[in-house]
Scaffold this motif. Structure first.
Motif, PDB file in Angstrom:
ATOM      1  N   UNK A   1       0.863  -1.189   0.000  1.00 12.37           N
ATOM      2  CA  UNK A   1       0.000   0.000   0.000  1.00 12.37           C
ATOM      3  C   UNK A   1       0.895   1.232   0.000  1.00 12.37           C
ATOM      4  N   UNK A   2       0.945   1.929  -1.141  1.00 12.38           N
ATOM      5  CA  UNK A   2       1.841   3.067  -1.291  1.00 12.38           C
ATOM      6  C   UNK A   2       1.431   4.263  -0.438  1.00 12.38           C
ATOM      7  N   UNK A   3       0.255   4.202   0.153  1.00 11.38           N
ATOM      8  CA  UNK A   3      -0.147   5.321   1.008  1.00 11.38           C
ATOM      9  C   UNK A   3       0.668   5.356   2.300  1.00 11.38           C
ATOM     10  N   UNK A   4       1.273   4.208   2.670  1.00 11.61           N
ATOM     11  CA  UNK A   4       2.149   4.185   3.843  1.00 11.61           C
ATOM     12  C   UNK A   4       3.478   4.825   3.477  1.00 11.61           C
ATOM     13  N   UNK A   5       3.774   5.952   4.105  1.00  8.01           N
ATOM     14  CA  UNK A   5       5.112   6.528   3.946  1.00  8.01           C
ATOM     15  C   UNK A   5       6.075   5.918   4.960  1.00  8.01           C
TER      16      UNK A   5
ATOM     17  N   UNK B   1      15.052  12.040   5.430  1.00  2.00           N
ATOM     18  CA  UNK B   1      15.278  10.680   4.952  1.00  2.00           C
ATOM     19  C   UNK B   1      14.560  10.379   3.654  1.00  2.00           C
ATOM     20  N   UNK B   2      13.576  11.178   3.300  1.00  2.00           N
ATOM     21  CA  UNK B   2      12.772  10.933   2.107  1.00  2.00           C
ATOM     22  C   UNK B   2      13.284  11.766   0.940  1.00  2.00           C
ATOM     23  N   UNK B   3      13.044  11.329  -0.291  1.00  2.00           N
ATOM     24  CA  UNK B   3      13.474  12.117  -1.457  1.00  2.00           C
ATOM     25  C   UNK B   3      12.836  13.504  -1.455  1.00  2.00           C
ATOM     26  N   UNK B   4      13.557  14.473  -1.978  1.00  2.00           N
ATOM     27  CA  UNK B   4      13.043  15.840  -2.017  1.00  2.00           C
ATOM     28  C   UNK B   4      11.865  15.950  -2.982  1.00  2.00           C
ATOM     29  N   UNK B   5      10.889  16.740  -2.609  1.00  2.00           N
ATOM     30  CA  UNK B   5       9.707  16.990  -3.432  1.00  2.00           C
ATOM     31  C   UNK B   5       9.468  18.490  -3.487  1.00  2.00           C
ATOM     32  N   UNK B   6       8.745  18.972  -4.538  1.00  2.00           N
ATOM     33  CA  UNK B   6       8.544  20.426  -4.671  1.00  2.00           C
ATOM     34  C   UNK B   6       7.785  21.045  -3.497  1.00  2.00           C
TER      35      UNK B   6
END
Length: 367
Positions: free
Chosen positions: A88-92, A143-148
């Protein structure tokens, strides 16, 4: 008489027509508002139920994991949590921490060994099932990839208990707010907006110009109190809206305190009704004009015989007997008055005849 008949007739015709027209259009508009409010409420309930079911499935996963997870084998827990996050991709992020707030195992190993003792989801999860409203990333941001745009999450957490029922840890899950918010946008339509509002009256999802703002309208205050209402109110853009508030029910899970506000531009939803009302008033106005024209002709028809008879009577009063009254036959009263004037004129022009005496001789006229 013509003027009097016309004015009184017009008053008797216009007053009931206008009163009935106002009552009819007002009742039609109230019915339209009631029907549209019911339609908006149905839309709001559908949106609220769909969002609740979406969050319920996520909560059930977290709650199930809190009952089966074992803190004795961190490697197995990490494997299970990583698998769940991949499915489930909703889990970050999903992880477990001991009662001191140290992360023992987490999906993809993120934050293992770090302390989450000060995080709201952990502190609330120690006391029981908890839901944490939309918030920005704190520990995970690096820890997560950068997003706009800044990452935002909603959290579920629950205590982990041993066989005796004592709390030995907390399981917490961060869900990406983006997919949840995007799924809510499907309820927007022509002239209709669906807004998801937090307990603090912040717009979590809705029109772009309102997202992230704190509302001060009556519907937002009702949402803050968890009330279900229908209102007609003016918003900050200066436009009037029909608004329905539907609080989300969280019976089987910890709640976020959200409410769904569905609003519809009054001009848009009531325009068909107003078009009908305009057509009604146009037809009524045309009917009134025709009625007034017929009334004027009737008043003229009614007054003309009396005007001619009045002219004849004035001539007789002035000693003129050369113009006989017009033979009026339009209605009985005019005919009787015409006949009476004819008899009066006849008696007035007959030569003088002295009354006979007892001896048979006519009385001589006076000196």
């Amino acid at each position: 008489m013509k003027t009097l008949v016309f004015l009184i007739g017009a008053l008797l015709m216009l007053a009931p027509a206008i009163v009935a027209g106002v009552m009819f259009t007002d009742a039609m508009q109230r019915r339209a508002e009631t029907a549209n409010a019911a339609r908006l409420r149905v839309l709001g309930e559908i949106a609220a139920n769909q969002l609740r079911m979406q969050m319920l499935r996520l909560w059930q996963d977290v709650e199930s994991m809190s009952r089966i997870v074992s803190l004795q084998n961190s490697d197995e827990v990490r494997r299970q949590l990583t698998l769940l996050a991949r499915v489930d991709r909703r889990y970050t992020w999903i992880g477990v921490a001991d009662v001191e707030g140290k992360v023992l195992a987490a999906s993809r190993g993120m934050l293992e060994g770090a302390s989450v003792a000060e995080r709201p989801w952990f502190r609330r999860g120690l006391n029981g099932p908890a839901a944490t409203d939309v918030h920005e990333a704190v520990l995970l941001d690096k820890l997560l990839p950068a997003v706009p745009e800044p990452r935002r999450f909603v959290d579920f957490s629950a205590p982990i208990r041993n066989g005796e029922g004592a709390v030995i840890g907390v399981i917490g899950a961060h869900f990406d707010w983006g997919p949840i918010k995007d799924g809510f946008h499907v309820f927007r339509g022509q002239g209709v907006d669906a807004l998801l509002v937090s307990r603090s009256r912040e717009v979590l999802s809705g029109p772009s110009d309102l997202e992230g703002t704190i509302l001060s309208v009556g519907s937002a205050i009702a949402a803050e109190q968890g009330a279900s209402v229908s209102l007609r109110e003016r918003w900050s853009d200066g436009r009037d809206y029909m608004t329905v508030v539907v609080p989300l029910a969280w019976k089987d899970m910890p709640g976020f305190g959200w409410s769904v506000i569905v609003r519809a531009d009054t001009d848009t939803v009531l325009d068909p009704t107003r078009s009908i009302a305009r057509a009604f008033w146009s037809l009524l106005g045309a009917g009134v004009l025709v009625g007034l024209a017929l009334l004027y002709l009737f008043a003229t028809w009614l007054a003309k015989p009396l005007r001619r008879l009045a002219t004849t009577a004035e001539a007789l009063a002035n000693g003129r007997f050369d113009q006989p009254p017009h033979d009026e036959t339009r209605y009985e009263e005019a005919a009787r008055l015409s006949a009476a004037l004819v008899r009066l004129q006849t008696h007035s022009v007959r030569p003088y005849q002295p009354a006979p005496t007892k001896t048979g001789r006519k009385a001589s006229p006076g000196p």
